[in-house]
Scaffold this motif. Structure first.
Motif, mmCIF file in Angstrom:
data_model
loop_
_atom_site.group_PDB
_atom_site.id
_atom_site.type_symbol
_atom_site.label_atom_id
_atom_site.label_comp_id
_atom_site.label_asym_id
_atom_site.label_seq_id
_atom_site.Cartn_x
_atom_site.Cartn_y
_atom_site.Cartn_z
ATOM 1 N N ASN A 247 0.999 -1.106 0.031
ATOM 2 C CA ASN A 247 0.064 0.037 -0.067
ATOM 3 C C ASN A 247 0.785 1.285 -0.001
ATOM 4 N N ILE A 248 0.772 2.015 -1.030
ATOM 5 C CA ILE A 248 1.684 3.274 -1.174
ATOM 6 C C ILE A 248 0.791 4.528 -0.747
ATOM 7 N N GLN A 249 1.375 5.298 0.137
ATOM 8 C CA GLN A 249 0.792 6.541 0.581
ATOM 9 C C GLN A 249 2.004 7.519 0.726
ATOM 10 N N LYS A 257 -2.574 1.136 -4.810
ATOM 11 C CA LYS A 257 -2.131 -0.190 -4.569
ATOM 12 C C LYS A 257 -1.813 -0.684 -6.370
ATOM 13 N N VAL A 258 -0.736 -1.054 -6.542
ATOM 14 C CA VAL A 258 -0.399 -1.638 -7.899
ATOM 15 C C VAL A 258 -0.953 -2.955 -7.889
ATOM 16 N N ALA A 287 -3.736 -0.123 -11.272
ATOM 17 C CA ALA A 287 -3.548 0.106 -9.941
ATOM 18 C C ALA A 287 -4.992 0.712 -9.317
ATOM 19 N N ASP A 288 -5.154 0.425 -8.208
ATOM 20 C CA ASP A 288 -6.290 1.162 -7.463
ATOM 21 C C ASP A 288 -5.785 2.372 -6.809
ATOM 22 N N GLN A 298 -7.258 2.703 -12.176
ATOM 23 C CA GLN A 298 -6.483 3.183 -13.360
ATOM 24 C C GLN A 298 -5.927 1.837 -14.022
ATOM 25 N N VAL A 299 -5.828 1.977 -15.500
ATOM 26 C CA VAL A 299 -5.050 1.257 -16.178
ATOM 27 C C VAL A 299 -4.309 2.120 -17.290
ATOM 28 N N MET A 300 -2.912 1.855 -17.392
ATOM 29 C CA MET A 300 -2.080 2.569 -18.021
ATOM 30 C C MET A 300 -1.389 1.824 -19.214
ATOM 31 N N ASP A 301 -1.293 1.940 -20.205
ATOM 32 C CA ASP A 301 -0.322 1.324 -21.348
ATOM 33 C C ASP A 301 0.548 2.399 -22.131
#
Length: 327
Positions: A247-249, A257-258, A287-288, A298-301
């Motif tokens: 969990n990233i903060q 959260k990846v 990621a959320d 989020q979805v990144m390409d």
């Protein structure tokens, strides 16, 4: 009279001799086939180092999707100040930053080379990136492409620290972070020579102020020479696994959260020139996130491309200058 046994012994001896010769020949051929790749720099050379990223991002908030496309490029100059004991000192200067975004049908573009008066988000980018154009720092890199040191002048550090909002980015411009960022787009080569199909691994750990602690495990494979735009280049492919904190903060108020992230890429190394010609790395991430009390998915390409080209002196200008001085 020769017996069948003596004939058999001679035949076995002949096979052993043939096998020994074949083994020596194969060993010699293998040694010849191996290629030792090294970075090469000469004092006084100047290069252009350009990194570009294009990304398609889809953000889902309460079952509503919003698509965003973005692109940015950073162009830097590199001057070879010194080469000693296979370590090159490269002075890096920021030359140009370009960015373009399209969100919900609204377009925004920014270019440090543009004379247009910036408004809105463009003004924010101008305040952030224009001061960086005056920044210089030095990378020390060995002939395998490993960054061994980064030296940021005190005036550059003071300029960075005085920029509005830079306190929120914590360690992003620390010496360690600059060293990690400078490694992006480079290619660290193995000690030994390479035959087609050989592989090697590289592992690194980064403390990113936005994404937290990241552990990257890259697996490289040498695929041999390939003709690209009339040049023979050495092709190297890469797959990378990334590990993040669960969990990233961060100090920007972003929680993240990846769920999944994959990276794969191709590098083309110019063995004769002794430098990376170009590379392309494909990124996919899911990621959320939570920001300002709002949850989203989020979805990144995306794709990150890097090119390194030598800036040759303009001989026409030099000839013109010599003619004028003679007159």
């Amino acid at each position: 009279m020769r017996t069948a046994t003596s004939h058999g012994k001679r035949f076995v001896g002949f096979l052993v001799a043939v096998a020994a010769v074949a083994l020596l020949f194969a060993s010699d051929q293998s040694a010849q086939a191996q290629k030792v790749l090294r970075w090469k720099f000469e004092q006084g050379q100047t290069f252009q180092w350009k990194t570009s990223q294009n990304a398609d991002i889809t953000v889902t908030i309460k079952d509503m999707e919003q698509a965003t496309t973005s692109s940015f490029s950073m162009t830097m100059g590199m001057f070879v100040k010194e080469v000693a004991d296979s370590v090159a000192s490269l002075e890096v200067s920021m030359d140009r930053f370009q960015m373009a975004m399209e969100v919900a049908g609204q377009k925004m573009e920014y270019d440090t080379d543009s004379d247009e008066v910036q408004e809105g988000i463009g003004e924010v980018f101008a305040r952030t990136f224009e001061p960086l154009m005056a920044m210089t720092y030095t990378i020390k890199m060995d002939d395998r492409g490993e960054i061994v040191d980064v030296i940021v002048p005190e005036e550059s550090m003071k300029m960075l620290e005085s920029m509005p909002g830079m306190q929120q980015f914590g360690k992003m411009f620390s010496k360690e972070a600059m060293q990690d960022m400078s490694s992006t787009g480079w290619l660290t080569l193995p000690e030994e020579g390479l035959s087609v199909g050989d592989s090697w691994d590289m592992k690194s750990e980064t403390d990113n102020p936005i994404l937290g602690k990241q552990i990257a495990a890259a697996h490289f494979t040498y695929e041999g020479p390939e003709e690209v735009d009339g040049k023979t280049l050495e092709k190297i492919v890469m797959d990378m696994d990334m590990e993040f904190d669960e969990n990233i903060q961060n100090e920007l108020g972003l929680k993240m959260k990846v769920e999944d992230m994959t990276l794969s890429g191709t590098f083309y190394f110019d063995a004769e020139a002794g430098r990376l010609n170009n590379s392309e790395i494909k990124q996919q991430m899911e990621a959320d996130l939570e920001a300002g009390g709002q949850s989203m998915h989020q979805v990144m390409d995306g794709t990150v491309s890097t090119t390194i080209t030598e800036r040759k002196p303009d001989t026409a200008e030099e000839d013109s200058g010599s003619t004028e001085s003679e007159n």
